[in-house]
Design an enzyme around this catalytic site. Structure first.
Site, short mmCIF file in Angstrom:
data_model
loop_
_atom_site.label_atom_id
_atom_site.label_comp_id
_atom_site.label_asym_id
_atom_site.label_seq_id
_atom_site.Cartn_x
_atom_site.Cartn_y
_atom_site.Cartn_z
N ARG A 14 15.75 -0.49 -9.73
CA ARG A 14 15.37 -1.31 -8.59
C ARG A 14 15.86 -2.73 -8.84
O ARG A 14 16.16 -3.12 -9.97
CB ARG A 14 13.86 -1.31 -8.42
CG ARG A 14 13.27 0.03 -8.05
CD ARG A 14 11.75 0.01 -8.16
NE ARG A 14 11.16 -1.06 -7.36
CZ ARG A 14 9.95 -1.58 -7.59
NH1 ARG A 14 9.23 -1.16 -8.61
NH2 ARG A 14 9.49 -2.53 -6.80
N SER A 16 14.25 -5.66 -8.28
CA SER A 16 13.27 -6.71 -8.55
C SER A 16 13.49 -7.29 -9.95
O SER A 16 14.09 -6.66 -10.83
CB SER A 16 11.85 -6.15 -8.44
OG SER A 16 11.55 -5.31 -9.55
N LYS A 84 4.09 4.59 -14.68
CA LYS A 84 2.93 4.80 -13.81
C LYS A 84 3.33 5.05 -12.36
O LYS A 84 2.52 5.55 -11.58
CB LYS A 84 1.97 3.62 -13.89
CG LYS A 84 2.48 2.31 -13.34
CD LYS A 84 1.45 1.21 -13.53
CE LYS A 84 1.93 -0.13 -13.01
NZ LYS A 84 2.15 -0.13 -11.56
N ASP A 85 4.57 4.73 -11.97
CA ASP A 85 5.03 4.95 -10.60
C ASP A 85 5.50 6.39 -10.36
O ASP A 85 5.72 6.78 -9.21
CB ASP A 85 6.18 4.00 -10.25
CG ASP A 85 5.73 2.55 -10.15
OD1 ASP A 85 4.52 2.32 -9.94
OD2 ASP A 85 6.59 1.66 -10.29
N THR A 128 -5.14 -8.12 -5.42
CA THR A 128 -4.56 -6.98 -6.12
C THR A 128 -4.05 -5.98 -5.10
O THR A 128 -4.63 -5.84 -4.03
CB THR A 128 -5.56 -6.28 -7.06
OG1 THR A 128 -4.94 -5.11 -7.63
CG2 THR A 128 -6.82 -5.85 -6.32
N ARG A 133 -7.74 -1.15 -9.33
CA ARG A 133 -8.25 -2.47 -9.73
C ARG A 133 -9.32 -2.95 -8.76
O ARG A 133 -10.35 -3.49 -9.18
CB ARG A 133 -7.10 -3.48 -9.79
CG ARG A 133 -6.12 -3.25 -10.92
CD ARG A 133 -5.06 -4.33 -10.96
NE ARG A 133 -4.08 -4.09 -12.02
CZ ARG A 133 -2.77 -4.07 -11.84
NH1 ARG A 133 -2.26 -4.27 -10.64
NH2 ARG A 133 -1.96 -3.84 -12.85
N ARG A 150 0.80 -7.62 -1.70
CA ARG A 150 2.06 -6.99 -2.11
C ARG A 150 2.98 -8.07 -2.63
O ARG A 150 2.69 -9.26 -2.52
CB ARG A 150 2.73 -6.29 -0.91
CG ARG A 150 2.19 -4.93 -0.51
CD ARG A 150 2.52 -3.80 -1.45
NE ARG A 150 3.90 -3.72 -1.86
CZ ARG A 150 4.87 -3.09 -1.20
NH1 ARG A 150 4.61 -2.50 -0.05
NH2 ARG A 150 6.09 -3.03 -1.67
N GLY A 151 4.13 -7.67 -3.13
CA GLY A 151 5.12 -8.64 -3.58
C GLY A 151 5.33 -8.57 -5.08
O GLY A 151 4.57 -7.94 -5.82
N CYS A 243 -0.70 7.91 -7.68
CA CYS A 243 -0.80 6.63 -8.38
C CYS A 243 -1.55 5.58 -7.58
O CYS A 243 -1.88 4.52 -8.10
CB CYS A 243 0.59 6.12 -8.75
SG CYS A 243 1.64 5.70 -7.34
#
Length: 312
Positions: A14, A16, A84-85, A128, A133, A150-151, A243
């Site tokens: 990705r 990011s 975890k994704d 979050t 969480r 998000r972000g 997830c």
């Protein structure tokens, strides 16, 4: 070191900052271990293109599908995921060739004025994007207002710096890899906020048929990390939760009477924080998957299924 391969390996990632940083860490480790050169190939995923909440996009796999499609199409030779994704079901034609050593899996608080979680006044806004969480923070009974966000990491932290939020909760591993740990005001004890299954771990995938790449990636394998993550994700799989469900699991290795053993904890928390079930189990590292299934069965016996419903 003489390269073991003549062609450059193409690593799909990705775009990011966190994803490219994690992928570059893996690329550098491959080069150090094998001498092979690696180039990053940026791939846009559905999760990156949309501003909707992850559960509204379908939850598990929104950051993964495009990378796997590029792998299967031969456009890249390997892909790096935040473990975890990943969906818990295996992907036909692909293999998880390496699980490198894990970063610290705990969550952290980034708050205004250097505050800790317990110091935030009632009514403080805490951002979050994770139902897990949000559920666990509400369960602490601190009177906090949980705000969905998000972000990327910097975007989330900027909302605190700009005064839009009082705090955000993030994964410590991502901040460590991005050299942002100076912003952390508290590392959260797992007794308060238990991490997501596989948080802090990376998953390196390639095509099952690509024996050369599989052999190279095998040099990065960290067996203890894989055992811990397999145990955690076995809980998730046995609960049939994605997830985005409010499921937490954390495995550690401790010295037992007959040698190293896994200590696995897991919890499921209602999204409103009003109820939860928790449990733990210990056993040999070689029984990681079975330990996770056994713990999930115990949680289900105590009502976990009713607590996992996440509003769409």
């Amino acid at each position: 070191m003489t390269a073991l391969v003549t062609s450059t390996l193409r690593l799909g990632t990705r775009a990011s900052a966190l994803a490219t940083t994690q992928s570059q860490l893996v690329a550098d480790a491959i080069t150090a271990a094998t001498g092979a050169s690696v180039e990053l190939v940026l791939i846009s995923t559905e999760g990156d293109r949309s501003s909707a909440a992850i559960q509204q996009l379908g939850g598990t796999g929104v950051f993964v599908a495009a990378l796997r499609e590029a792998l299967l199409a031969g456009e890249v030779d390997l892909a790096v995921h935040s473990y975890k994704d990943l969906p818990t079901a295996p992907a036909p034609g692909l293999i998880l060739a390496a699980v490198p050593a894990r970063e610290d899996p705990r969550d952290v608080l980034v708050a205004r004025d250097g505050l800790t979680l317990g110091e935030l006044p009632a009514g403080s806004t805490v951002g979050t994007g994770a139902p897990r969480r949000a559920a666990q923070l509400r369960a602490l009974g601190l009177g906090l207002e949980i705000v969905p966000i998000r972000g990327n990491v910097d975007t989330r932290m900027a909302r605190v710096a700009e005064g839009d939020l009082d705090a955000v909760v993030l994964a410590r591993a991502g901040l460590a890899r991005l050299d942002r740990l100076a912003a952390v005001t508290e590392t959260l004890d797992p007794l308060q906020v238990l991490p997501a299954p596989a948080q802090g771990a990376l998953a390196v995938e390639c095509r099952t048929s690509d024996s050369r790449t599989r052999e190279l990636l095998g040099r990065l394998e960290h067996p203890v990390t894989r055992s811990c993550v397999v145990a955690e994700r076995s809980v998730l799989a046995a609960l049939e939760a994605g997830c985005s469900a409010p499921v937490a699991a954390y495995a550690e290795v401790a010295e037992g009477e007959t040698g190293p053993e896994l200590f696995l904890r897991a919890s499921v928390t209602a999204l409103d924080g009003g109820d939860s079930v928790r449990g733990s189990v210990t056993g040999p590292l070689t029984d990681a998957s079975a330990l996770g299934r056994a713990l999930a069965a115990d949680l289900l016996d105590r009502g976990a299924a009713e607590l996992m419903v996440v509003p769409q």
